[in-house]
Design a protein around this motif. Structure first.
Motif, short mmCIF file in Angstrom:
data_model
loop_
_atom_site.label_atom_id
_atom_site.label_comp_id
_atom_site.label_asym_id
_atom_site.label_seq_id
_atom_site.Cartn_x
_atom_site.Cartn_y
_atom_site.Cartn_z
N ILE A 421 2.69 4.77 -0.29
CA ILE A 421 3.24 5.40 0.91
C ILE A 421 2.12 5.85 1.86
O ILE A 421 2.17 5.54 3.05
CB ILE A 421 4.22 6.52 0.52
CG1 ILE A 421 5.51 5.88 -0.01
CG2 ILE A 421 4.54 7.40 1.72
CD1 ILE A 421 6.44 6.82 -0.70
N PRO A 422 1.07 6.54 1.35
CA PRO A 422 -0.06 6.85 2.24
C PRO A 422 -0.65 5.59 2.87
O PRO A 422 -1.07 5.61 4.03
CB PRO A 422 -1.07 7.51 1.30
CG PRO A 422 -0.26 8.09 0.21
CD PRO A 422 0.90 7.16 0.02
N CYS A 423 -0.67 4.50 2.12
CA CYS A 423 -1.18 3.23 2.64
C CYS A 423 -0.31 2.72 3.80
O CYS A 423 -0.83 2.26 4.83
CB CYS A 423 -1.23 2.22 1.50
SG CYS A 423 -1.24 0.52 2.02
N TYR A 443 -1.11 -9.20 12.87
CA TYR A 443 -1.48 -8.60 11.58
C TYR A 443 -0.73 -9.30 10.46
O TYR A 443 0.47 -9.53 10.55
CB TYR A 443 -1.11 -7.12 11.54
CG TYR A 443 -1.96 -6.26 12.44
CD1 TYR A 443 -3.18 -5.75 12.00
CD2 TYR A 443 -1.55 -5.97 13.73
CE1 TYR A 443 -3.97 -4.97 12.82
CE2 TYR A 443 -2.33 -5.18 14.57
CZ TYR A 443 -3.54 -4.68 14.10
OH TYR A 443 -4.32 -3.91 14.92
N THR A 444 -1.46 -9.59 9.40
CA THR A 444 -0.82 -10.07 8.17
C THR A 444 -1.14 -9.07 7.08
O THR A 444 -2.31 -8.78 6.82
CB THR A 444 -1.37 -11.46 7.77
OG1 THR A 444 -1.10 -12.36 8.84
CG2 THR A 444 -0.67 -11.96 6.52
N LEU A 445 -0.10 -8.51 6.47
CA LEU A 445 -0.29 -7.52 5.40
C LEU A 445 0.19 -8.12 4.09
O LEU A 445 1.37 -8.42 3.93
CB LEU A 445 0.52 -6.25 5.72
CG LEU A 445 0.33 -5.68 7.12
CD1 LEU A 445 1.25 -4.48 7.35
CD2 LEU A 445 -1.12 -5.26 7.35
N LEU A 446 -0.76 -8.30 3.18
CA LEU A 446 -0.44 -8.93 1.90
C LEU A 446 -0.45 -7.87 0.80
O LEU A 446 -1.49 -7.30 0.50
CB LEU A 446 -1.53 -9.94 1.58
CG LEU A 446 -1.09 -11.38 1.51
CD1 LEU A 446 -2.03 -12.20 2.35
CD2 LEU A 446 -1.14 -11.84 0.08
N PHE A 447 0.71 -7.59 0.23
CA PHE A 447 0.78 -6.59 -0.85
C PHE A 447 0.78 -7.31 -2.20
O PHE A 447 1.64 -8.16 -2.43
CB PHE A 447 2.05 -5.75 -0.71
CG PHE A 447 2.02 -4.83 0.46
CD1 PHE A 447 1.63 -3.50 0.32
CD2 PHE A 447 2.39 -5.28 1.73
CE1 PHE A 447 1.60 -2.65 1.40
CE2 PHE A 447 2.36 -4.42 2.83
CZ PHE A 447 1.96 -3.11 2.66
N ILE A 501 -3.58 -5.54 0.23
CA ILE A 501 -3.38 -4.21 -0.38
C ILE A 501 -3.22 -4.44 -1.89
O ILE A 501 -2.28 -5.11 -2.31
CB ILE A 501 -2.15 -3.49 0.21
CG1 ILE A 501 -2.38 -3.18 1.70
CG2 ILE A 501 -1.86 -2.19 -0.53
CD1 ILE A 501 -1.86 -4.20 2.65
N ILE A 502 -4.15 -3.88 -2.66
CA ILE A 502 -4.18 -4.21 -4.09
C ILE A 502 -4.74 -3.02 -4.89
O ILE A 502 -5.65 -2.34 -4.42
CB ILE A 502 -5.02 -5.50 -4.32
CG1 ILE A 502 -4.81 -6.07 -5.71
CG2 ILE A 502 -6.50 -5.26 -4.03
CD1 ILE A 502 -5.27 -7.52 -5.84
#
Length: 558
Positions: A421-423, A443-447, A501-502
């Protein structure tokens, strides 16, 4: 002692509200977002969200009434404040997260009210029971989240209050609340069909009181007819609302149905009645479907989840339950051998056997299903707290109870998936920063290896196309590397920013991807049970990275 107890309860109540506003960073389960706030953010605020399958018109399995009444109303209020220019940026990741939670946190005090009302009826000290309730990490963490289980717990509490109304002198009051009991039972069933497991004992208890207190058959049937009529009325309201919602699907249509269309809509309603709990049951009663969500041994609730949520209180209840069974069986044998009358449940020194039934009967019914998650048991906190306070059972364990709840609150309220959540807050600020709004960046956000990210917290309108969220879940190394490389080497896109994001525990897998990173942000703390930190690493100098979540920007110039 009374003043001291009241003060302590007030302190714990303030902690519950304050921690909700902080906000609480732990992320318990995707359902806390995807069964209410996420869906409503898409419908009412028109944000980019991920609609779970239960809310698609092809497979409606969840009622929309409760999400609308909680997160829906809250988001509508925020939207109105922004439109009236009362605050220019009312809608941001903080308010999107906290406002629905705050509503649930306020509702959680129904639980405190119920304990206060019920304690005298079950020979428990009200303030001791309230401290046990307000100090439990289940109340602090689970009851401040937007779960359907939280609503189930509150409806169960109201039902318990309605069925055991007593006068101030302790004698039983005339049971008159049959209409309300019908409404709450039906609403609970539409919220989660498992509510019937919780409602069974209170309803039987209530029926027993009715039959005992009413002299004539006519009065008895009168009560039951009232209950059934109110239940039918409530069901009609839910079915109509759900059918409207799922046939018109988007709320924009929901609000802008013209008069002439209304008759078509009513025609449609008659053709296709949508009864969400039946769809839910037909899905969940198929063992193949349940297996998709995870199969657990049938004793999981009893042996693991009960202890995980309630600690020593569950163990004490199990002990008392076995003791009572032994006594009852012994009595049966004695009665059989002497041929004396019928065996009545002896209520000698063991406190109230009824409360144990309120606790163990739902637990037994929930144990029939193979999919057993801890949060399914949170409604049981009410009978358990009352039982533990009666006869001062919990007092001698108070140090164990305090330690257990402090650890539980830290683990689930702070650590568990606590970076996600902070992320999302951080990424929301990034994509809405003045630089990116002046000339549009992509933007591409990869979780990867995190729980499902609630897209709504990024606060992106549906028409914004410059953000792509890719949820890789727990995918293998090859798949992950392939996707990252693909995005890094996409040269058709000039001003592109790719973020991965990892968790720190699996970060090393990215080194094999042949992509270099710049600008890394570490968000601490983050504990992933799926990829737990190795114990030796926790004692090395690198321990923060093991308990952190990384936001890594792909360096596309390399």
């Amino acid at each position: 002692a009374g003043m001291w107890a009241r003060g302590l309860w007030a302190l714990l109540a303030a902690l519950r509200a304050g921690w909700c506003l902080l906000p609480q960073a732990g992320y318990l389960h995707p359902d806390e977002f995807f069964q209410s706030p996420e869906v409503m953010a898409g419908d009412i605020l028109n944000l980019q969200v991920y609609y779970p399958w239960e809310f698609l018109s092809s497979s409606p399995c969840r009622t929309v009434v409760f999400p609308l009444m909680t997160s829906g109303v809250t988001y509508w209020v925020i939207k109105s404040l922004q439109q009236l220019d009362i605050c220019s940026s009312c809608i941001n990741s903080y308010t999107l997260l906290v406002s629905p939670r705050l509503v649930f946190t306020m509702f959680s005090f129904i639980l405190d009210y119920s304990v206060y009302r019920l304690a005298p009826s079950w020979e428990a000290d009200p303030w001791k029971a309230l401290i046990l309730l307000a100090g439990s990490y289940v109340t602090l963490v689970f009851y401040t989240r937007t779960f359907t289980n939280t609503l189930e717990g509150l409806l169960f509490a109201l039902l318990m209050v309605l069925v055991s109304l007593r006068k101030s002198d302790g004698s039983l009051a005339e049971p008159t609340s049959s209409p309300l009991i019908g409404i709450i039972t039906t609403a609970g069933f539409f919220n989660r069909p498992t509510f019937l497991a919780f409602a069974l004992m209170p309803l039987l208890y209530w029926a027993g009181l009715i039959v005992d207190s009413q002299k004539s058959i006519k009065n008895i049937t009168n009560h039951f007819v009232k209950l059934v009529l109110c239940a039918c009325f409530t069901a009609t309201v839910f079915v109509t609302a759900d059918t409207f919602y799922f046939t018109s699907m988007s709320l924009d249509n929901f609000y802008s149905i013209k008069k002439s269309h209304l008759f078509d809509a009513i025609g449609q309603l008659n053709e296709k009645m949508i009864v969400t709990p039946f769809n839910f049951l037909s899905y969940n009663l198929n063992p193949r479907n349940l297996a998709l969500h995870g199969n657990h041994p049938r004793v999981t609730h009893f042996a693991v989840n009960g202890i995980m949520l309630f600690g020593i209180l569950h163990i004490l209840a199990v002990g008392a339950g076995f003791k009572m069974l032994k006594k009852y069986i012994y009595q049966l044998i004695r009665v059989k051998s002497y041929h004396h009358g019928s065996p009545g449940l002896l209520v000698c020194s063991e406190g109230n056997p009824m409360l144990l039934l309120f606790y163990f009967v739902p637990l037994a019914f929930l144990s029939l299903f193979s999919h057993q998650e801890p949060r399914f048991l949170i409604p049981l906190i009410l009978p358990l707290v009352l039982f533990s306070t009666s006869q001062n059972r919990a007092v001698k364990w108070k140090h164990v109870i305090i330690l257990f709840n402090v650890l539980g609150a830290l683990l689930f309220g702070c650590l568990h998936q606590g970076g996600l959540i902070p992320c999302l807050f951080h990424l929301e600020r990034l994509v809405h920063s003045p630089q990116s709004s002046n000339h549009p960046r992509h933007y591409t956000l990869l979780f990867a290896h995190t729980y499902m990210p609630p897209r709504s917290l990024l606060n992106m309108k549906k028409r914004d196309t410059h953000i792509e969220v890719i949820d890789m879940a727990g995918s293998e190394e090859e798949t992950l590397c392939r996707t990252v490389e693909q995005r890094a080497n996409n040269f058709s896109c000039t001003d592109c920013h790719v973020f991965v994001i990892i968790p720190g525990t699996v970060r090393a897998t990215l080194t094999k991807c042949g992509v270099s990173f710049k600008n890394e942000t570490l968000i601490f703390p983050h504990l992933s049970m799926e990829d737990p930190p190795q114990i030796p690493f926790l004692f090395s100098g690198n321990w923060r990275s093991q308990l952190g979540l990384y936001i890594l920007q792909v360096d596309r110039d390399q």
